[in-house]
Scaffold this active site. Structure first.
Site, PDB file in Angstrom:
ATOM      1  CG  HIS A 148     -60.317  10.945  60.730  1.00 18.63           C
ATOM      2  ND1 HIS A 148     -61.466  10.400  60.201  1.00 18.63           N
ATOM      3  CD2 HIS A 148     -59.283  10.388  60.034  1.00 18.63           C
ATOM      4  CE1 HIS A 148     -61.158   9.560  59.237  1.00 18.63           C
ATOM      5  NE2 HIS A 148     -59.844   9.522  59.110  1.00 18.63           N
ATOM      6  CG  HIS A 219     -58.355   5.326  60.479  1.00 17.11           C
ATOM      7  ND1 HIS A 219     -57.554   4.699  59.549  1.00 17.11           N
ATOM      8  CD2 HIS A 219     -58.723   6.506  59.919  1.00 17.11           C
ATOM      9  CE1 HIS A 219     -57.437   5.468  58.485  1.00 17.11           C
ATOM     10  NE2 HIS A 219     -58.141   6.572  58.678  1.00 17.11           N
ATOM     11  CD  GLU A 357     -61.204   4.996  57.517  1.00 20.93           C
ATOM     12  OE1 GLU A 357     -61.471   6.068  58.106  1.00 20.93           O
ATOM     13  OE2 GLU A 357     -60.523   4.945  56.468  1.00 20.93           O
TER      14      GLU A 357
END
Length: 392
Positions: A148, A219, A357
């Site tokens: 991420h 997210h 996601e």
């Protein structure tokens, strides 16, 4: 499906008012949590609890409303969705988004709750990739991998926010060349729009001055029974994908696009999450449940199409996911562990939420057979995703 139309009076009241090796869900609670949770009991967290300077910029809480009484709250720290209030089958408003009730709670409990993710959403194997002959080494913040965007990705950045009317929020962030060791200065624009058919549309756009890799997503952690209400095992999920990307023990794709036939990943027809999340299958064991990318039928598209639907039998709330992206990561909240207290004052335990996601596939920079995530000067990165709510 039918939309629940709430009264203008109710709307007025509302407006006034992974395990550290995986999803990094676990942390400690801040002292203000209990008070913030009490504030959220009437609807939204108090705006004053988000009005604070962070990294030299003013943070705030921005509230979007539509004609149906649906309300979405977003903070510019990480571009996070803080609350999503939608009507259930009785007309009662339910907050279906996990999160905290103050900016202090987010700062003390750095997580991915509701946040924008970048420069690269999901994992990059061994924390490195090669682009145009040069190897870039990234922070390994997820076991041996980068997750991420690194140690301080877009989730921990202050975005410039511009509200437009009652239902649009424009966010902007400039990621400098070399941030988290990614090449190129990346100019990013994200627009949240709350539509009158109860959709949260998220439009992403980015340009660069040097070749780089980009994979942006949101997210949000969802519980259609309401945040703080417990397990999502009863939720019915459907994902329009004939294939998925199997992963190794560190959750990096093997490169295979495997058929879902005969596996727990065959979600082409609605099935309760709880029926599959502990299946006796090596991939379920690798993920500790569902934590996998699904290869969406039709690949990348010019316009968003429905790729997944989740429904709560309890509240009747249903959520369609629409996207232009070729993949979606279905994560079952396996690494929530009760160490975070949410807006309702209750701990978020294992599998108290799910995430969908939308994305390009994990580790694409190291997987030449996957759709490319390379962005070059003169090109514009554009994707759109929408989470659309209704009741049955």
């Amino acid at each position: 499906m039918k939309k629940i139309i709430l009264s203008a009076v109710l709307l007025g009241l509302l407006v006034g008012c992974n395990n550290t090796n995986n999803k990094a869900d676990s942390s400690t609670m801040s002292d203000s949590t209990a008070t913030a949770a009490a504030d959220s009991a009437s609807g939204l967290p108090e705006r004053s609890r988000f009005q604070k300077d962070v990294d030299g910029k003013k943070n705030d809480l921005y509230v979007l409303t539509n004609a149906n009484g649906m309300t979405v709250a977003v903070t510019n720290y990480g571009g996070r969705i803080v609350s999503i209030l939608v009507p259930d089958k009785t007309g009662k408003l339910v907050d279906v988004n996990l999160g905290h009730g103050s900016i202090d709670d987010y700062l003390a409990n750095e997580s991915f709750f509701g946040t924008l993710v970048g420069r690269y959403g999901n994992r990059i194997g061994k924390g490195q990739f090669t682009l145009e002959g040069k190897t870039y080494k990234l922070a390994t913040n997820n076991g041996p991998n980068s997750l991420h965007g690194g140690k301080k990705g877009f989730n921990a950045k202050m975005w410039d926010a511009t509200p437009v009317g009652n239902n649009v929020l424009k966010l902007h962030y400039v990621s400098p060349d070399g941030e988290e060791n990614y090449p190129g200065t990346l100019n990013v624009d994200v627009t949240y729009t709350l539509t009158d058919d109860n959709g949260i549309r998220i439009e992403y756009q980015a340009t660069t001055d040097k070749a780089t890799v980009v994979n942006l997503t949101n997210h949000a952690y969802f519980n259609l029974n309401g945040e703080g209400s417990g397990s999502v095992a009863d939720h019915l999920i459907q994902i329009k994908a004939d294939r998925y990307t199997p992963v190794d023990a560190t959750l990096i794709p093997t490169g295979e696009l495997a058929p879902v036939d005969g596996t727990p990943f065959d979600l082409r027809n609605p099935v309760a999450i709880g029926e599959r999340q502990d299946a006796d299958h090596p991939q379920i064991k690798n993920g500790g449940g569902f934590d996998h990318n699904f290869v969406l039928n039709g690949g990348q598209t010019a316009e968003p199409r429905v790729v997944a639907t989740v429904t709560s039998p309890q509240t009747g709330i249903s959520m369609d996911v629409l996207t232009t992206e070729p993949g979606v990561q279905f994560y079952g909240g396996n690494f929530l562990n009760g160490q975070r207290i949410g807006k309702a004052g209750k701990p978020y335990e294992k599998r108290n939420a799910f995430c969908l996601e939308t994305q390009h596939y994990p580790d694409s920079p190291n997987q030449p057979k996957f759709p490319t995530t390379v962005l070059k000067p003169g090109e514009t990165y554009k994707t759109t995703t929408e989470y659309r709510f209704s009741v049955k």
